[in-house]
Scaffold this active site. Structure first.
Site, PDB file in Angstrom:
ATOM      1  CE  LYS A 115     -27.244   1.968 -26.326  1.00 55.54           C
ATOM      2  NZ  LYS A 115     -27.487   3.301 -26.637  1.00 55.54           N
ATOM      3  CB  SER A 131     -27.017   6.671 -25.756  1.00 61.68           C
ATOM      4  OG  SER A 131     -27.327   5.692 -26.668  1.00 61.68           O
TER       5      SER A 131
END
Length: 619
Positions: free
Chosen positions: A203, A406
């Site tokens: 991430k 996401s």
């Protein structure tokens, strides 16, 4: 002279009268404009364009191809009415026009003009390319022209039967990716600390604020999905242009030598590389088109033609009252509350889904997602409404556009079926939070803060003070909880174990093709495929409507949004024309320093706000 005792009263009454009179004028003008709009609609209905025999459809695509107009269709209509060039074209409009042209005997050819096309993601390009392919299969020639071609423009041009370019033009195929700014040293010098809390080894959204360069994991992740996307682009261009595999790579590798061999003539190089079929000026293109459609000296170009906008008007018909597949578009960053088109407001989109669920004519729902994610709470609001819709007995099919990553993928988990384009950017299953502190910057400026709070939590997250360790612990606990919830949703919806999801999660980004191989999507396909699947699940047969549900401003808000939005766009255009060079010097990619710091101004300073957002982009 005697004092005027009543002067203040008279001035007050005068002010009130001017206020009332001004309000009256505004209201009367708005009513007048409303009547003008109604008359304009009626006039357009009576003067519906007619398509003559042997007509060329001219597809001059303006601006970016989007799922829906930013701000709404009313703003788009006003721009058109005022003669402004709208820098957006709706994907559904392009697809509808091409599909209609396939079966329209009066449309005998299509001219694709790409100078004003500002690009789109790979999934959107695939949608248009597939439609153009069906047009060519019907026996109707597609001719493309541009003064020059960048990569998105050339991808569409390559789908044509014939590709022409201006003799002074060029085809620039450079590959995907680029460089971004990293602000760690600059922030340190300013005394700004960005505290990052995350779950997901890959991430990388916050890395520009905490590092001086990309991490090993970020480079690995971006290399994997970006190389796959580039191979998709190259393979399809080479197939469309009947080039040998590897031709594009060889051209790029030997570009310096080949341009020298062409005496620096980039246009001739494109002809030699068989990227274009010939070089023609605009007047020569007009001569060419006179031989492809009926001559019509009274029309621009001297041949019979119809524009995209006029052709769509010619197709307009009264909707029939029958069962429908509803389509809700989620395009842009996901944010809390209400938001205009161009953003995905958690409350706004939830209300649209609820409308679809409560509409007795809508039997199934397609959720079209083109979003890199955003606020986790807003994503969950939308996901829950989809879940309730399925429970109510209406099938839900997700269609992924250019990106559904996401928070966009979080939303997708509440569906009966997920379709993605091979070039869709998806995955990025991970969460994070950012909390900046400027206490050191305040020290440098000689600014001090102080005050009283009844508990330690009352001042928690104040960026002017050092981060309290307890705040970090609270936030990390929340991040961990949201990540495990995300993984659990994916595991349940995709019939995977949480261990299997962990193997493809941790913030990793995938193309649609890679996601299909890993079980994150069911089928590779576009929006039309998703609509057909939704209709099949609802057992609607072949006779059904497609209804887009969109938020429209109401009452006074509608008129104010029209004119204020138009004014703001004019100001933005003027400022951009005068000072755009400065932004390009700071960030040649065009992604923008302002955009990278946009989270600071969106309420994300709340220490308990959690994000699921992907820092992923093709062009």
């Amino acid at each position: 002279m005697p004092s005027d005792r009543f002067g203040p009263v008279r001035r007050l009454l005068g002010f009130l009268w001017r206020l009332i009179d001004g309000t009256r004028r505004v209201v009367v003008n708005l009513i007048f404009l409303g009547l003008v709009a109604l008359l304009l609609v009626a006039w357009l209905a009576e003067t519906k364009p007619k398509v003559a025999e042997d007509t060329a459809l001219v597809l001059s695509i303006k601006g970016r191809i989007v799922e829906q107009y930013t701000g709404g269709a009313t703003e788009a209509a006003l721009s058109d009415l005022l003669g402004e060039r709208l820098r957006q074209t709706q994907l559904r409009d392009v697809l509808d026009a091409i599909e209609a042209a396939v079966d329209d005997p009066k449309i005998t050819s299509v001219l694709l003009l790409l100078d004003d096309f500002d690009g789109a993601g790979l999934a959107t390009l695939h949608e248009v390319a597939s439609a153009l392919g069906r047009l060519r299969e019907s026996g109707k020639p597609v001719i493309a022209w541009g003064s020059s071609f960048d990569q998105p423009q050339y991808f569409l041009a390559a789908q044509a039967d014939e590709v022409y370019m201006h003799p002074l033009g060029s085809v620039l195929l450079r590959g995907l990716g680029g460089y971004r700014n990293y602000y760690r040293d600059a922030l340190d010098r300013l005394g700004v600390t960005v505290n990052v809390f995350r779950v997901g080894q890959f991430k990388s959204f916050a890395e520009p604020f905490t590092s001086t360069g990309p991490s090993k994991e970020a480079l690995e992740d971006e290399s994997r999905w970006m190389n796959d996307a580039w191979s998709l682009y190259v393979d399809e261009v080479e197939q469309a242009r009947h080039l040998a595999p590897g031709s594009v790579a060889q051209l790029i590798d030997s570009l310096t030598q080949r341009l020298k061999a062409a005496n620096g003539d980039a246009a001739q190089l494109a002809v030699d590389a068989k990227l274009v079929d010939g070089l023609k000026t605009p007047d020569e293109m007009r001569d060419l088109m006179r031989g492809r459609a009926a001559a019509a000296e009274a029309e621009e170009g001297g041949f019979r033609q119809i524009s995209l906008a006029d052709y769509l008007l010619s197709l307009a018909s009264e909707p029939t009252r029958r069962a429908a597949v509803g389509v809700v578009v989620a395009e842009g960053d996901i944010v809390d509350g209400e938001a205009p088109q161009g953003f995905v407001g958690g409350r706004t989109v939830s209300e649209l889904i609820r409308r679809a669920r409560e509409d007795e004519h809508i039997k199934a729902l397609v959720m079209r997602i083109d979003s890199p994610g955003g606020v986790t709470f807003a994503s969950e609001m939308i996901r829950r409404e989809l879940e309730v819709t399925r429970t109510a007995g209406k099938p839900v099919v997700v269609s992924m556009g250019d990106a559904a990553a996401s928070g966009g993928y979080w939303v997708a988990t509440a569906s009966d079926e997920i379709l993605a384009d091979p070039g869709t950017i998806t995955g990025s299953i991970g969460v994070f939070a950012l909390l900046p502190n400027v206490d050191k910057a305040w020290e440098k400026l000689g600014i001090h803060t102080g005050g009283v709070t009844t508990t330690w939590l009352a001042g928690a997250g104040d960026p002017r003070r050092p981060l309290d360790k307890r705040v970090g612990e609270l936030l990390q606990s929340s991040i961990d909880n949201n990540y495990h919830r995300f993984v659990g949703l994916v595991a349940q919806s995709r019939n995977l174990t949480e261990g299997q999801v962990e193997g493809i999660a941790q913030g990793r980004v995938w193309t649609g093709r890679q996601a299909r191989e890993r079980g994150l999507v069911d089928t590779l396909g576009g929006l039309e495929d998703a609509i057909e699947r939704a209709a099949e699940r609802a057992k609607l047969g072949d006779q059904y409507n497609v209804l887009y549900l969109e938020r429209q401003p109401r009452g006074l808000e509608r008129y104010l949004s029209l004119f204020m939005g138009h004014l703001a766009e004019r100001v933005r255009s003027e400022v951009g024309a005068q000072f755009g060079w400065l932004g390009r010097a700071i960030d040649p990619t065009g992604r923008g320093v302002t955009n990278e710091f946009a989270w600071i101004g969106k309420g994300e300073l709340n220490p308990f706000t959690v994000f699921s957002h992907c820092l992923c982009r093709l062009w």
